[in-house]
Design a protein around this motif. Structure first.
Motif, PDB file in Angstrom:
ATOM      1  N   VAL A  10       0.835  -1.206   0.000  1.00  0.00           N
ATOM      2  CA  VAL A  10       0.000   0.000   0.000  1.00  0.00           C
ATOM      3  C   VAL A  10       0.870   1.256   0.000  1.00  0.00           C
ATOM      4  O   VAL A  10       0.630   2.195  -0.756  1.00  0.00           O
ATOM      5  N   VAL A  11       1.899   1.248   0.832  1.00  0.00           N
ATOM      6  CA  VAL A  11       2.807   2.399   0.881  1.00  0.00           C
ATOM      7  C   VAL A  11       3.491   2.582  -0.468  1.00  0.00           C
ATOM      8  O   VAL A  11       3.559   3.697  -1.002  1.00  0.00           O
ATOM      9  N   LEU A  12       3.994   1.496  -1.024  1.00  0.00           N
ATOM     10  CA  LEU A  12       4.732   1.592  -2.285  1.00  0.00           C
ATOM     11  C   LEU A  12       3.842   2.027  -3.445  1.00  0.00           C
ATOM     12  O   LEU A  12       4.246   2.864  -4.252  1.00  0.00           O
ATOM     13  N   TYR A  13       2.629   1.482  -3.534  1.00  0.00           N
ATOM     14  CA  TYR A  13       1.809   1.892  -4.675  1.00  0.00           C
ATOM     15  C   TYR A  13       1.326   3.329  -4.532  1.00  0.00           C
ATOM     16  O   TYR A  13       1.183   4.049  -5.531  1.00  0.00           O
ATOM     17  N   ARG A  14       1.129   3.785  -3.311  1.00  0.00           N
ATOM     18  CA  ARG A  14       0.762   5.194  -3.141  1.00  0.00           C
ATOM     19  C   ARG A  14       1.919   6.113  -3.537  1.00  0.00           C
ATOM     20  O   ARG A  14       1.712   7.168  -4.127  1.00  0.00           O
ATOM     21  N   LEU A  15       3.127   5.692  -3.210  1.00  0.00           N
ATOM     22  CA  LEU A  15       4.286   6.470  -3.635  1.00  0.00           C
ATOM     23  C   LEU A  15       4.424   6.450  -5.155  1.00  0.00           C
ATOM     24  O   LEU A  15       4.743   7.476  -5.768  1.00  0.00           O
ATOM     25  N   LEU A  16       4.178   5.306  -5.765  1.00  0.00           N
ATOM     26  CA  LEU A  16       4.231   5.234  -7.231  1.00  0.00           C
ATOM     27  C   LEU A  16       3.184   6.148  -7.861  1.00  0.00           C
ATOM     28  O   LEU A  16       3.463   6.843  -8.841  1.00  0.00           O
ATOM     29  N   VAL A  19       4.280   9.795  -7.725  1.00  0.00           N
ATOM     30  CA  VAL A  19       5.305  10.199  -8.711  1.00  0.00           C
ATOM     31  C   VAL A  19       4.870   9.850 -10.132  1.00  0.00           C
ATOM     32  O   VAL A  19       5.686   9.796 -11.042  1.00  0.00           O
ATOM     33  N   LYS A  20       3.565   9.617 -10.291  1.00  0.00           N
ATOM     34  CA  LYS A  20       2.945   9.362 -11.591  1.00  0.00           C
ATOM     35  C   LYS A  20       3.527   8.143 -12.304  1.00  0.00           C
ATOM     36  O   LYS A  20       3.826   8.173 -13.493  1.00  0.00           O
ATOM     37  N   ARG A  21       3.683   7.050 -11.535  1.00  0.00           N
ATOM     38  CA  ARG A  21       4.193   5.785 -12.092  1.00  0.00           C
ATOM     39  C   ARG A  21       3.163   4.672 -11.896  1.00  0.00           C
ATOM     40  O   ARG A  21       3.498   3.556 -11.530  1.00  0.00           O
ATOM     41  N   GLN A  22       1.884   4.984 -12.174  1.00  0.00           N
ATOM     42  CA  GLN A  22       0.816   4.016 -11.995  1.00  0.00           C
ATOM     43  C   GLN A  22       1.019   2.773 -12.849  1.00  0.00           C
ATOM     44  O   GLN A  22       0.698   1.656 -12.429  1.00  0.00           O
ATOM     45  N   ALA A  23       1.533   2.961 -14.059  1.00  0.00           N
ATOM     46  CA  ALA A  23       1.731   1.834 -14.972  1.00  0.00           C
ATOM     47  C   ALA A  23       2.726   0.826 -14.384  1.00  0.00           C
ATOM     48  O   ALA A  23       2.601  -0.381 -14.614  1.00  0.00           O
ATOM     49  N   THR A  24       3.685   1.331 -13.631  1.00  0.00           N
ATOM     50  CA  THR A  24       4.651   0.431 -12.995  1.00  0.00           C
ATOM     51  C   THR A  24       3.958  -0.466 -11.990  1.00  0.00           C
ATOM     52  O   THR A  24       4.226  -1.676 -11.934  1.00  0.00           O
ATOM     53  N   TYR A  25       3.059   0.103 -11.209  1.00  0.00           N
ATOM     54  CA  TYR A  25       2.325  -0.700 -10.238  1.00  0.00           C
ATOM     55  C   TYR A  25       1.449  -1.729 -10.954  1.00  0.00           C
ATOM     56  O   TYR A  25       1.392  -2.891 -10.549  1.00  0.00           O
ATOM     57  N   MET A  26       0.785  -1.313 -12.018  1.00  0.00           N
ATOM     58  CA  MET A  26      -0.038  -2.251 -12.762  1.00  0.00           C
ATOM     59  C   MET A  26       0.823  -3.393 -13.312  1.00  0.00           C
ATOM     60  O   MET A  26       0.436  -4.564 -13.256  1.00  0.00           O
ATOM     61  N   PHE A  69      11.974  -1.291  -6.367  1.00  0.00           N
ATOM     62  CA  PHE A  69      13.019  -1.065  -7.370  1.00  0.00           C
ATOM     63  C   PHE A  69      12.650   0.112  -8.267  1.00  0.00           C
ATOM     64  O   PHE A  69      13.509   0.925  -8.627  1.00  0.00           O
ATOM     65  N   ALA A  70      11.367   0.235  -8.612  1.00  0.00           N
ATOM     66  CA  ALA A  70      10.916   1.336  -9.464  1.00  0.00           C
ATOM     67  C   ALA A  70      11.036   2.691  -8.769  1.00  0.00           C
ATOM     68  O   ALA A  70      11.158   3.729  -9.431  1.00  0.00           O
ATOM     69  N   LEU A  71      11.029   2.692  -7.446  1.00  0.00           N
ATOM     70  CA  LEU A  71      11.122   3.945  -6.687  1.00  0.00           C
ATOM     71  C   LEU A  71      12.556   4.288  -6.277  1.00  0.00           C
ATOM     72  O   LEU A  71      12.775   5.256  -5.565  1.00  0.00           O
ATOM     73  N   ARG A  72      13.529   3.533  -6.741  1.00  0.00           N
ATOM     74  CA  ARG A  72      14.908   3.708  -6.276  1.00  0.00           C
ATOM     75  C   ARG A  72      15.475   5.086  -6.576  1.00  0.00           C
ATOM     76  O   ARG A  72      16.354   5.549  -5.873  1.00  0.00           O
ATOM     77  N   HIS A  73      14.976   5.767  -7.608  1.00  0.00           N
ATOM     78  CA  HIS A  73      15.491   7.103  -7.924  1.00  0.00           C
ATOM     79  C   HIS A  73      14.725   8.206  -7.190  1.00  0.00           C
ATOM     80  O   HIS A  73      15.214   9.318  -7.075  1.00  0.00           O
ATOM     81  N   GLU A  74      13.531   7.891  -6.717  1.00  0.00           N
ATOM     82  CA  GLU A  74      12.708   8.885  -6.028  1.00  0.00           C
ATOM     83  C   GLU A  74      12.930   8.897  -4.519  1.00  0.00           C
ATOM     84  O   GLU A  74      12.726   9.914  -3.875  1.00  0.00           O
ATOM     85  N   ILE A  75      13.307   7.759  -3.970  1.00  0.00           N
ATOM     86  CA  ILE A  75      13.482   7.648  -2.520  1.00  0.00           C
ATOM     87  C   ILE A  75      14.896   7.155  -2.253  1.00  0.00           C
ATOM     88  O   ILE A  75      15.338   6.164  -2.835  1.00  0.00           O
ATOM     89  N   SER A  76      15.578   7.831  -1.354  1.00  0.00           N
ATOM     90  CA  SER A  76      16.944   7.411  -1.058  1.00  0.00           C
ATOM     91  C   SER A  76      16.944   6.039  -0.393  1.00  0.00           C
ATOM     92  O   SER A  76      16.033   5.686   0.351  1.00  0.00           O
TER      93      SER A  76
END
Length: 139
Positions: A10-16, A19-26, A69-76
């Motif tokens: 839930v935390v990860l998909y909300r972060l995605l 940052v407008k990365r909904q397709a990554t979650y899908m 992994f998809a959030l690696r550039h957005e979150i340290s």
């Protein structure tokens, strides 16, 4: 374990989404669903319910790994790692409390209520609920 994995999801998909990365979650869900179908087909006949439980846990973990992994550039990494360690500590405290209360022959409902109160209080104390104005999440 499933509740923890789903909570992290839930935390990860909300972060995605943030940052407008909904397709990554899908995409992660598609991979997770395919994994469930394939592994259920092979493991349930052999291991029954335990195989099904393992498949759900594994699939949820895979979805979480793809999202993280998809959030690696957005979150340290240090921020993500610190929060995972905090979560592990809060979970360990709650698990130890549950086993300790069960060893004292306290009723299941009382143990469950204690755990349901202890976990969020420990999470608050540990900093898992940061002040949104001061959070370095997207700094």
């Amino acid at each position: 374990m499933l509740a923890v994995l789903k909570g992290v999801e839930v935390v990860l998909y909300r972060l995605l989404y943030a940052v407008k990365r909904q397709a990554t979650y899908m995409g992660a869900l598609v991979v997770g669903t395919a994994l469930i179908v394939v592994l259920n087909y092979t493991l349930i006949p052999r291991f029954g319910a335990m195989g099904a439980v393992f498949v759900v846990l594994l699939s949820s973990a895979v979805v979480n790994l793809i999202c993280a992994f998809a959030l690696r550039h957005e979150i340290s990494r240090s921020l993500f790692g610190k929060n995972i360690v905090r979560l592990a500590c809060v979970l360990a405290l709650t698990i130890f409390a549950v086993f300790g209360l069960r060893a004292m022959d306290i009723g299941a409902w009382e143990v469950a209520i204690t755990a349901c109160v202890l976990f969020p209080l420990a999470a608050l104390w540990s900093g898992l609920f940061p002040n949104p104005r001061k959070s370095p999440l997207f700094a």
